[in-house]
Design an enzyme around this catalytic site. Structure first.
Site, PDB file in Angstrom:
ATOM      1  N   ASP A   1       0.829  -1.211   0.000  1.00 35.38           N
ATOM      2  CA  ASP A   1       0.000   0.000   0.000  1.00 35.38           C
ATOM      3  C   ASP A   1       0.862   1.259   0.000  1.00 35.38           C
ATOM      4  O   ASP A   1       2.102   1.175   0.060  1.00 35.38           O
ATOM      5  CB  ASP A   1      -0.956  -0.011   1.209  1.00 35.38           C
ATOM      6  CG  ASP A   1      -0.253  -0.265   2.533  1.00 35.38           C
ATOM      7  OD1 ASP A   1       0.990  -0.351   2.552  1.00 35.38           O
ATOM      8  OD2 ASP A   1      -0.950  -0.379   3.554  1.00 35.38           O
TER       9      ASP A   1
ATOM     10  N   HIS B   1      -7.420  -2.612  10.509  1.00 34.59           N
ATOM     11  CA  HIS B   1      -7.170  -2.599   9.064  1.00 34.59           C
ATOM     12  C   HIS B   1      -5.986  -3.487   8.700  1.00 34.59           C
ATOM     13  O   HIS B   1      -5.112  -3.763   9.517  1.00 34.59           O
ATOM     14  CB  HIS B   1      -6.998  -1.163   8.525  1.00 34.59           C
ATOM     15  CG  HIS B   1      -5.681  -0.500   8.799  1.00 34.59           C
ATOM     16  ND1 HIS B   1      -5.481   0.843   8.584  1.00 34.59           N
ATOM     17  CD2 HIS B   1      -4.487  -0.968   9.266  1.00 34.59           C
ATOM     18  CE1 HIS B   1      -4.234   1.149   8.882  1.00 34.59           C
ATOM     19  NE2 HIS B   1      -3.615   0.081   9.305  1.00 34.59           N
TER      20      HIS B   1
ATOM     21  N   ASN C   1      -7.337  -0.110  14.217  1.00 31.26           N
ATOM     22  CA  ASN C   1      -8.758  -0.235  13.886  1.00 31.26           C
ATOM     23  C   ASN C   1      -9.045  -1.561  13.172  1.00 31.26           C
ATOM     24  O   ASN C   1     -10.119  -1.751  12.606  1.00 31.26           O
ATOM     25  CB  ASN C   1      -9.194   0.928  12.988  1.00 31.26           C
ATOM     26  CG  ASN C   1      -8.336   1.016  11.733  1.00 31.26           C
ATOM     27  OD1 ASN C   1      -7.448   0.191  11.524  1.00 31.26           O
ATOM     28  ND2 ASN C   1      -8.607   2.005  10.897  1.00 31.26           N
TER      29      ASN C   1
ATOM     30  N   GLU D   1      -9.766  -0.401   5.205  1.00 30.56           N
ATOM     31  CA  GLU D   1     -10.298   0.207   6.414  1.00 30.56           C
ATOM     32  C   GLU D   1     -11.626  -0.449   6.816  1.00 30.56           C
ATOM     33  O   GLU D   1     -12.272  -1.112   5.990  1.00 30.56           O
ATOM     34  CB  GLU D   1     -10.513   1.707   6.161  1.00 30.56           C
ATOM     35  CG  GLU D   1      -9.235   2.458   5.764  1.00 30.56           C
ATOM     36  CD  GLU D   1      -8.250   2.644   6.916  1.00 30.56           C
ATOM     37  OE1 GLU D   1      -7.886   1.650   7.570  1.00 30.56           O
ATOM     38  OE2 GLU D   1      -7.841   3.791   7.161  1.00 30.56           O
TER      39      GLU D   1
END
Ligand code: F6R
Length: 242
Positions: free
Chosen positions: A67, A138, A136, A143
Site C-alpha cells: 500500500d 485494518h 482499527n 479500512e
C-alpha cells in the site's frame, strides 16, 4: 487460520524472515508482498541479513508493495516506498523491473490500481503476503467497512489511521487517502502471515482471532484463510482467552 505465539518481537521476526527465506529458496520466482510499518521492520532486516549471508539469488523474485499514502512522494521518509527501498530493495539489490509499488503521486490512481492487479494476475498470484494490523483492525489500507472482495483500490482513510499514521512522518503531513491491495488479494494469496507485537496490539489481535468475522473489522478475514497464520508475541497474545 493458525495462531502462533512467540516469546518476543525478535523471535517472531526471525520466524517471519525464515518463512521468506524458505519461500525464495524453494521458489526462486516467488511473488512476495510485504507491508511497511513498525511491525515488519525487523522481519525485513533479518530477511535481508539472511539472504546476504546465504547468498540467495533473488533476481527472479517479484516484490509487491502492499500500500501507499496517496500524495506522499517516495523520497518522504514516512512513505511506504521509502521503507521498502531502505529495508529490503536497496540492501538486496532488487532491480526496478522486479519491483511493483503504487505510484502515489500519479494523477491516475485508478490506473495504478489496475496496473497492480494485472501484474499480480500475470505473475500467477501472490505466494506470500506479510501484513501488519492497524489499531482499527485494518490490513494494508483496507479500512473498517471495506468489502472482502476488493482488488486494488483508493480509499478514504479512517480517523484512527490518519492519527496513528503521523508516527511515520518527521513533520506533520496531510493524509487523506490510501492506495492498497484489496482483501481479495489477501484471500487469494497462497500464504498470509499477519504479524503483531506489543501489548498495544492485544485488543485488535483478540478480535482478529476470536471475534466475529465482519466487514467492520477487516483483519477478521484471516479466520477464513486456509493457509493464514497470525504470528504474534506474548504481549500481543495477552487478551486471547482460548
Ligand atoms: C503499512 C500497512 C498498515 C500497517 C498497520 C500496522 O504498509 O499496510 O496496514 O501494517 O497500520 O502498522 P505498524 O506495524 O506500524 O503498527
Amino acid at each position: 487460520m493458525q495462531l502462533k505465539i512467540y516469546k518476543d518481537y525478535h523471535s517472531l521476526s526471525e520466524a517471519a524472515a525464515t518463512e521468506i527465506i524458505e519461500l525464495v529458496k524453494n521458489k526462486p520466482d516467488a511473488v512476495l508482498c510485504l507491508a511497511s510499518g513498525d511491525t515488519p521492520r525487523l522481519t525485513c532486516k533479518l530477511f535481508a541479513e539472511k539472504a546476504i549471508k546465504e547468498k540467495i539469488d533473488l533476481s527472479n523474485v517479484t516484490f509487491i508493495g502492499l500500500d501507499e499514502w496517496v500524495g506522499i512522494p517516495p523520497e518522504n521518509e514516512g512513505s511506504c516506498h521509502y521503507f521498502f527501498q531502505h529495508e529490503v530493495l536497496t540492501p538486496l539489490h532488487f532491480s526496478a523491473d522486479q519491483v511493483h509499488l503504487f505510484d502515489a503521486i500519479s494523477e491516475n490512481q485508478e490506473e495504478e490500481c489496475r496496473k497492480m492487479d494485472n501484474i499480480i494476475f500475470e505473475k500467477g498470484g501472490i505466494d506470500l503476503m506479510i501484513v501488519g494490523i492497524g489499531m482499527n483492525g485494518h490490513i494494508g489500507f483496507n479500512e473498517p467497512g471495506v468489502s472482502f472482495d476488493k482488488h486494488s483500490h483508493v480509499i478514504d482513510l479512517d480517523d484512527t489511521t490518519l492519527s496513528v499514521g503521523q508516527k511515520y512522518f518527521k513533520t506533520a503531513v496531510s493524509l487523506l487517502k490510501g492506495i492498497t491491495l484489496g482483501l481479495h488479494h489477501l484471500r487469494e494469496s497462497k500464504k498470509v502471515l499477519l504479524l503483531a507485537n506489543g501489548a498495544k496490539k492485544a485488543g485488535v489481535i483478540q478480535k482478529t482471532v476470536e471475534g466475529e468475522i465482519t466487514l467492520s473489522f477487516p483483519a477478521s478475514i484471516m479466520q477464513k484463510h486456509s493457509n493464514g497464520f497470525v504470528m504474534i508475541d506474548e504481549e500481543a497474545a495477552g487478551l486471547i482467552e482460548k
